[in-house]
Design an enzyme around this catalytic site. Structure first.
Site, PDB file in Angstrom:
ATOM      1  N   SER A 184     111.755  71.178  68.893  1.00  0.00           N
ATOM      2  CA  SER A 184     112.015  72.397  68.138  1.00  0.00           C
ATOM      3  C   SER A 184     112.396  72.032  66.715  1.00  0.00           C
ATOM      4  O   SER A 184     113.066  71.018  66.480  1.00  0.00           O
ATOM      5  CB  SER A 184     113.147  73.206  68.785  1.00  0.00           C
ATOM      6  OG  SER A 184     113.482  74.337  68.006  1.00  0.00           O
ATOM      7  N   ASP A 189     119.879  69.971  61.293  1.00  0.00           N
ATOM      8  CA  ASP A 189     121.060  70.775  60.930  1.00  0.00           C
ATOM      9  C   ASP A 189     121.998  70.918  62.127  1.00  0.00           C
ATOM     10  O   ASP A 189     121.783  71.767  62.985  1.00  0.00           O
ATOM     11  CB  ASP A 189     120.617  72.149  60.437  1.00  0.00           C
ATOM     12  CG  ASP A 189     121.791  73.038  60.046  1.00  0.00           C
ATOM     13  OD1 ASP A 189     122.923  72.525  59.950  1.00  0.00           O
ATOM     14  OD2 ASP A 189     121.577  74.248  59.840  1.00  0.00           O
ATOM     15  N   PRO A 190     123.067  70.122  62.200  1.00  0.00           N
ATOM     16  CA  PRO A 190     123.992  70.231  63.336  1.00  0.00           C
ATOM     17  C   PRO A 190     124.640  71.607  63.451  1.00  0.00           C
ATOM     18  O   PRO A 190     125.084  71.994  64.540  1.00  0.00           O
ATOM     19  CB  PRO A 190     125.044  69.156  63.037  1.00  0.00           C
ATOM     20  CG  PRO A 190     124.360  68.190  62.130  1.00  0.00           C
ATOM     21  CD  PRO A 190     123.434  69.021  61.297  1.00  0.00           C
ATOM     22  N   HIS A 192     123.116  74.452  63.049  1.00  0.00           N
ATOM     23  CA  HIS A 192     122.104  75.473  63.313  1.00  0.00           C
ATOM     24  C   HIS A 192     122.610  76.458  64.362  1.00  0.00           C
ATOM     25  O   HIS A 192     123.284  76.086  65.326  1.00  0.00           O
ATOM     26  CB  HIS A 192     120.821  74.803  63.803  1.00  0.00           C
ATOM     27  CG  HIS A 192     119.617  75.685  63.757  1.00  0.00           C
ATOM     28  ND1 HIS A 192     119.394  76.703  64.664  1.00  0.00           N
ATOM     29  CD2 HIS A 192     118.548  75.709  62.910  1.00  0.00           C
ATOM     30  CE1 HIS A 192     118.253  77.308  64.384  1.00  0.00           C
ATOM     31  NE2 HIS A 192     117.726  76.719  63.326  1.00  0.00           N
ATOM     32  N   LYS A 213     118.334  67.682  72.279  1.00  0.00           N
ATOM     33  CA  LYS A 213     116.891  67.464  72.134  1.00  0.00           C
ATOM     34  C   LYS A 213     116.633  66.275  71.211  1.00  0.00           C
ATOM     35  O   LYS A 213     115.784  65.412  71.490  1.00  0.00           O
ATOM     36  CB  LYS A 213     116.218  68.716  71.560  1.00  0.00           C
ATOM     37  CG  LYS A 213     115.983  69.849  72.536  1.00  0.00           C
ATOM     38  CD  LYS A 213     115.280  71.011  71.842  1.00  0.00           C
ATOM     39  CE  LYS A 213     115.007  72.160  72.795  1.00  0.00           C
ATOM     40  NZ  LYS A 213     114.002  71.825  73.815  1.00  0.00           N
TER      41      LYS A 213
END
Length: 336
Positions: A184, A189-190, A192, A213
């Protein structure tokens, strides 16, 4: 040990080790050791045998059906997590029952050994389309007024990290030639928003789907296997083949005007990645432009040319380390 704690969980809860207390890691080792012998018995000629996990889902289902439609090129084996999913896939695709196996990749190694050995036998490639799925979990969030959302069928840690790692280990031990993974966009960006779904224990664990992921993706890139990792944008349930596809790396496409793509187009790229050397050892993002007036003829061999050889950089963003891995296992275990 911490390893045994991590292997002891699945999406549905706790499991006891089969085989009278033998450590779970030994069941996984036995599974992986048996796979090469099963694979060696299969003929090398003929259509490419491909294991498609997550074939009961939407994107994985498209991959499976696209391969069925090309019998001279592919001989797919679909993997689903329940008997109901198997029956639905057989009915929807028209395939034979022996082309679909029931295997919960987030379950304890050993519970599915015989099924896994048979499913991987003779396979040349693996397409991983498994993913934790966010769903309503009941009630309403008092802060947002929206339904509470979570992962009732399995947390990302179990499905997107442990489950995918087991598949990668199986592919490596079974001498498969190529692993294709559907991920994805958003992984750099942690913070997100997708990482906020499914938190448990007052936010101390659960969720973080893009982080887990990304950990599995990095594990694949370091596995020694030929790989292709595709990060689609927002997934649309619309017909494929009608939009111009665009590729990027490191979430650069998120800032653009178009950030979505039909699932059918994603599935086609996953399939094509097995047919073109240009996709070997590449990780990239994928979106689509608005639907065109007529069919779009995509040259998949040159789709990645605009990247000029670039792939996603896994030093960006954040990937949970071993300490975070163990802590997550402990929190999820205590929340059962």
């Amino acid at each position: 040990s911490s390893t045994d704690r991590r292997f002891s969980m699945s999406g549905g809860g706790r499991h006891k080790s089969p085989g009278g207390g033998m450590p779970r890691r030994l069941f996984l080792a036995a599974l992986l050791a048996a796979m090469p012998h099963a694979a060696a018995a299969a003929a090398a000629d003929g259509p490419m045998r491909v294991v498609v996990t997550g074939a009961g889902g939407q994107t994985g289902g498209h991959v499976f059906r696209k391969m069925l439609a090309r019998p001279t090129a592919f001989s797919p084996m679909g993997i689903v997590r329940s008997e109901a999913s198997r029956d639905a896939l057989v009915a929807a695709s028209g395939c034979s029952a022996d082309q679909v196996a029931v295997l919960d990749v987030a379950s304890v190694p050993g519970l599915y050994m015989d099924v896994a050995i048979a499913a991987f036998a003779g396979a040349a490639a693996l397409v991983i389309c498994t993913s934790a799925k966010v769903k309503p979990t009941g009630g309403v969030n008092p802060d947002t007024g929206r339904p509470n959302l979570g992962f009732p069928d399995g947390q990302p840690y179990n499905v997107d990290w442990l489950g995918q790692r087991r598949q990668i280990d199986g592919a490596r031990a079974g001498n498969l030639k190529h692993v294709v993974l559907c991920g994805s966009m958003g992984g750099t960006d942690p913070a997100h928003m997708l990482n906020n779904f499914g938190k448990v224990a007052d936010g101390r664990g659960g969720g973080n789907i893009l982080l887990w992921k990304r950990k599995a993706e990095k594990y694949l890139t370091e596995s020694g296997l030929k790989y292709t990792i595709v990060h689609p944008g927002g997934l649309l349930n619309e017909p494929g083949g009608r939009r111009r596809l665009r590729v990027g790396v490191d979430d650069s496409l998120i800032a653009g005007e178009h950030r979505s793509i039909p699932r059918e187009d994603v599935a086609e790229v996953l399939v094509q990645s097995l047919l073109h050397d240009e996709y070997a050892n590449r990780s990239f993002d994928l979106v689509a432009e608005p639907e065109a007036a007529g069919p779009v003829d995509t040259d998949f061999a040159s789709l990645l040319s605009p990247l000029e050889g670039a792939s996603c950089d896994y030093s960006l963003g954040a990937i949970p380390d071993e300490a975070a891995d163990i802590a997550e296992a402990d929190v999820l275990m205590s929340a059962l």
